[in-house]
Design a protein around this motif. Structure first.
Motif, mmCIF file in Angstrom:
data_model
loop_
_atom_site.group_PDB
_atom_site.id
_atom_site.type_symbol
_atom_site.label_atom_id
_atom_site.label_comp_id
_atom_site.label_asym_id
_atom_site.label_seq_id
_atom_site.Cartn_x
_atom_site.Cartn_y
_atom_site.Cartn_z
ATOM 1 N N LYS A 114 4.379 -72.244 3.646
ATOM 2 C CA LYS A 114 3.232 -71.829 2.842
ATOM 3 C C LYS A 114 2.529 -70.665 3.520
ATOM 4 O O LYS A 114 2.100 -70.756 4.669
ATOM 5 C CB LYS A 114 2.251 -72.997 2.660
ATOM 6 C CG LYS A 114 1.080 -72.678 1.749
ATOM 7 C CD LYS A 114 0.173 -73.887 1.559
ATOM 8 C CE LYS A 114 -1.001 -73.554 0.641
ATOM 9 N NZ LYS A 114 -1.906 -74.711 0.459
ATOM 10 N N ASP A 115 2.440 -69.562 2.793
ATOM 11 C CA ASP A 115 1.692 -68.370 3.249
ATOM 12 C C ASP A 115 2.138 -67.910 4.641
ATOM 13 O O ASP A 115 1.316 -67.563 5.494
ATOM 14 C CB ASP A 115 0.191 -68.661 3.248
ATOM 15 C CG ASP A 115 -0.343 -68.977 1.864
ATOM 16 O OD1 ASP A 115 0.229 -68.461 0.892
ATOM 17 O OD2 ASP A 115 -1.317 -69.767 1.769
ATOM 18 N N GLY A 116 3.431 -67.921 4.881
ATOM 19 C CA GLY A 116 3.952 -67.441 6.151
ATOM 20 C C GLY A 116 3.894 -68.448 7.277
ATOM 21 O O GLY A 116 4.191 -68.100 8.422
ATOM 22 N N PHE A 117 3.535 -69.696 6.992
ATOM 23 C CA PHE A 117 3.470 -70.746 8.003
ATOM 24 C C PHE A 117 4.428 -71.872 7.633
ATOM 25 O O PHE A 117 4.604 -72.199 6.449
ATOM 26 C CB PHE A 117 2.052 -71.301 8.133
ATOM 27 C CG PHE A 117 1.099 -70.386 8.838
ATOM 28 C CD1 PHE A 117 0.874 -70.495 10.201
ATOM 29 C CD2 PHE A 117 0.426 -69.382 8.132
ATOM 30 C CE1 PHE A 117 0.000 -69.642 10.853
ATOM 31 C CE2 PHE A 117 -0.452 -68.530 8.777
ATOM 32 C CZ PHE A 117 -0.669 -68.663 10.138
ATOM 33 N N LEU A 118 5.050 -72.457 8.640
ATOM 34 C CA LEU A 118 5.890 -73.626 8.443
ATOM 35 C C LEU A 118 5.084 -74.861 8.809
ATOM 36 O O LEU A 118 4.543 -74.960 9.915
ATOM 37 C CB LEU A 118 7.136 -73.541 9.315
ATOM 38 C CG LEU A 118 8.105 -74.717 9.174
ATOM 39 C CD1 LEU A 118 8.785 -74.662 7.806
ATOM 40 C CD2 LEU A 118 9.141 -74.711 10.285
ATOM 41 N N LEU A 119 5.005 -75.791 7.889
ATOM 42 C CA LEU A 119 4.288 -77.049 8.113
ATOM 43 C C LEU A 119 5.331 -78.148 8.206
ATOM 44 O O LEU A 119 5.919 -78.564 7.196
ATOM 45 C CB LEU A 119 3.305 -77.307 6.967
ATOM 46 C CG LEU A 119 2.371 -76.147 6.600
ATOM 47 C CD1 LEU A 119 1.515 -76.496 5.400
ATOM 48 C CD2 LEU A 119 1.495 -75.780 7.798
ATOM 49 N N PHE A 120 5.561 -78.612 9.409
ATOM 50 C CA PHE A 120 6.600 -79.607 9.660
ATOM 51 C C PHE A 120 5.960 -80.912 10.133
ATOM 52 O O PHE A 120 5.110 -80.919 11.022
ATOM 53 C CB PHE A 120 7.581 -79.098 10.712
ATOM 54 C CG PHE A 120 8.685 -80.060 11.054
ATOM 55 C CD1 PHE A 120 9.792 -80.171 10.233
ATOM 56 C CD2 PHE A 120 8.605 -80.856 12.182
ATOM 57 C CE1 PHE A 120 10.813 -81.065 10.541
ATOM 58 C CE2 PHE A 120 9.613 -81.743 12.505
ATOM 59 C CZ PHE A 120 10.725 -81.852 11.676
ATOM 60 N N TYR A 121 6.405 -82.002 9.514
ATOM 61 C CA TYR A 121 5.877 -83.330 9.869
ATOM 62 C C TYR A 121 7.031 -84.330 9.854
ATOM 63 O O TYR A 121 7.843 -84.335 8.922
ATOM 64 C CB TYR A 121 4.798 -83.767 8.877
ATOM 65 C CG TYR A 121 4.303 -85.180 9.099
ATOM 66 C CD1 TYR A 121 3.344 -85.459 10.056
ATOM 67 C CD2 TYR A 121 4.802 -86.238 8.325
ATOM 68 C CE1 TYR A 121 2.893 -86.759 10.253
ATOM 69 C CE2 TYR A 121 4.359 -87.537 8.516
ATOM 70 C CZ TYR A 121 3.403 -87.788 9.486
ATOM 71 O OH TYR A 121 2.956 -89.074 9.691
ATOM 72 N N ILE A 122 7.105 -85.144 10.883
ATOM 73 C CA ILE A 122 8.122 -86.188 10.931
ATOM 74 C C ILE A 122 7.506 -87.447 11.536
ATOM 75 O O ILE A 122 6.730 -87.368 12.497
ATOM 76 C CB ILE A 122 9.362 -85.729 11.727
ATOM 77 C CG1 ILE A 122 10.481 -86.763 11.604
ATOM 78 C CG2 ILE A 122 9.038 -85.421 13.167
ATOM 79 C CD1 ILE A 122 11.833 -86.236 12.069
ATOM 80 N N GLU A 123 7.836 -88.570 10.944
ATOM 81 C CA GLU A 123 7.267 -89.857 11.364
ATOM 82 C C GLU A 123 8.373 -90.906 11.388
ATOM 83 O O GLU A 123 9.244 -90.929 10.512
ATOM 84 C CB GLU A 123 6.152 -90.279 10.403
ATOM 85 C CG GLU A 123 5.579 -91.659 10.675
ATOM 86 C CD GLU A 123 4.584 -92.088 9.614
ATOM 87 O OE1 GLU A 123 4.445 -93.301 9.370
ATOM 88 O OE2 GLU A 123 3.953 -91.185 9.022
#
Length: 353
Positions: free
Chosen positions: A284-293
């Motif tokens: 999103k908007d040049g950013f990577l938002l990574f989440y792992i659980e």
């Protein structure tokens, strides 16, 4: 060092000495006849060039690289004093003799020599000081450039080492999965082998670059997740959400692999308890938002502390510091038998870093 840079340096040095010679000649011509002024100028410029060249090309660079500037100050003082003595000889036996005859006795020459020496000290100091200042600036620039190149080479070697640590680890895990499945389900093993070929192709032909297209790297992660899902079947609940708005962004290859590997390696698989892994990867908007659980057990945590080493999270943390300084935010939380990793990463819009 490039040839244009060397040529500019030679031109600058030549202009410096030509201006110096013109200034000296004008000064001598005001007090002496033309032949004497020319001879004095030649003698003074040649001696000045010889001593100054020795000071700036031999002594100064050596002192800078050895970090022995105190010794250089002593050497520079000796050169300035000796050059002042040479100036004194020129002033006494060329300039003075051109105007008036010197006394026959050498002892009577000493007042002229001392006077010439004192008058020459400021000139000698100014000439050598200016030349050393210019040379110091040039040498300092060279040292800074060499230092930057060494840092860049060291950084590239570190990144290569870190990536080499990851690749064999991933390959070993997948081959081990396929080896186990070949005994029970050849069709599934065949499918995983095809996935493995895609994974291996990506590592061999793309991971040598410092940055790769985000879409390719995410496809590689999807293949890894697919392998793990097929391996564990109903034993694990795996959910993955991949939302990429701009697949043309670039990211460091294999950067997210350790997070996925750790999640599947240490997820809780106790009898009667179904483990889970949740993955969310958004651009999103040049950013990577990574989440792992993932859920984990105390036994898995104990094994993790003993054996994770630099191939796991320590590895990716080093890479983030090296490749994304000030451009990432990593949060790792382990509580209530739940392990969560959140990474916000500023992506590159080109493949140069």
């Amino acid at each position: 060092m490039t040839k244009p840079f060397i040529l500019r340096e030679y031109i600058f040095v030549t202009m410096f000495w030509l201006v110096f010679a013109a200034a000296v000649y004008i000064n001598f011509q005001a007090n002496s006849d033309k032949p004497s002024a020319v001879f004095q100028t030649i003698a003074l410029v040649i001696t000045s060039f010889f001593f100054t060249h020795f000071l700036t090309t031999r002594l100064l660079p050596s002192a800078l690289r050895a970090k022995r500037m105190k010794l250089f100050l002593v050497q520079a003082t000796a050169v300035i004093l000796f050059l002042s003595f040479i100036y004194s000889l020129i002033f006494t036996y060329i300039e003075v003799n051109s105007k008036n005859e010197l006394p026959q006795d050498f002892v009577d020459h000493l007042p002229f020599l001392w006077k010439g020496f004192y008058l020459a000290l400021p000139a000698s100091f100014l000439i050598n000081g200016s030349a050393c200042g210019i040379k110091f600036y040039q040498e300092h620039g060279r040292i800074e450039r060499d230092h930057i190149l060494l840092q860049q080479a060291h950084l590239e070697n570190q990144l290569k080492l870190l990536q080499d640590q990851i690749n064999p680890h991933v390959v070993f895990n997948i081959l081990n999965h396929i080896h186990i499945l070949m005994k029970n389900d050849t069709k599934l093993a065949d499918y995983l082998l095809l996935k493995f070929s895609d994974i291996l192709r990506y590592q061999l032909y793309h991971c040598s670059q410092s940055l790769v297209p985000l879409g390719q790297d995410i496809e590689h992660l999807q293949n890894l997740v697919e392998v793990e899902k097929l391996r564990w079947g109903n034993e694990l609940e795996v959910t993955a959400d991949w939302g990429l708005g701009n697949k043309k962004s670039f990211i460091a290859p294999l950067l997210l692999v350790p997070f996925i590997e750790n999640a599947f390696k240490y997820v809780c698989r106790l009898p009667g308890h179904k483990g889970y892994v949740k993955i969310s990867c958004m651009e999103k908007d040049g950013f990577l938002l990574f989440y792992i659980e993932n859920c984990y057990s105390e036994l898995a945590t104990h094994k993790k502390k003993e054996g994770s080493g630099g191939i796991g999270l320590q590895n990716v943390q080093k890479r983030l510091k090296l490749q994304y300084p000030g451009a990432h935010e990593l949060t790792i939380v382990a509580a209530d038998n739940v392990y969560k990793v959140t990474l916000t990463l500023q992506l590159s819009d080109n493949n140069e870093q």
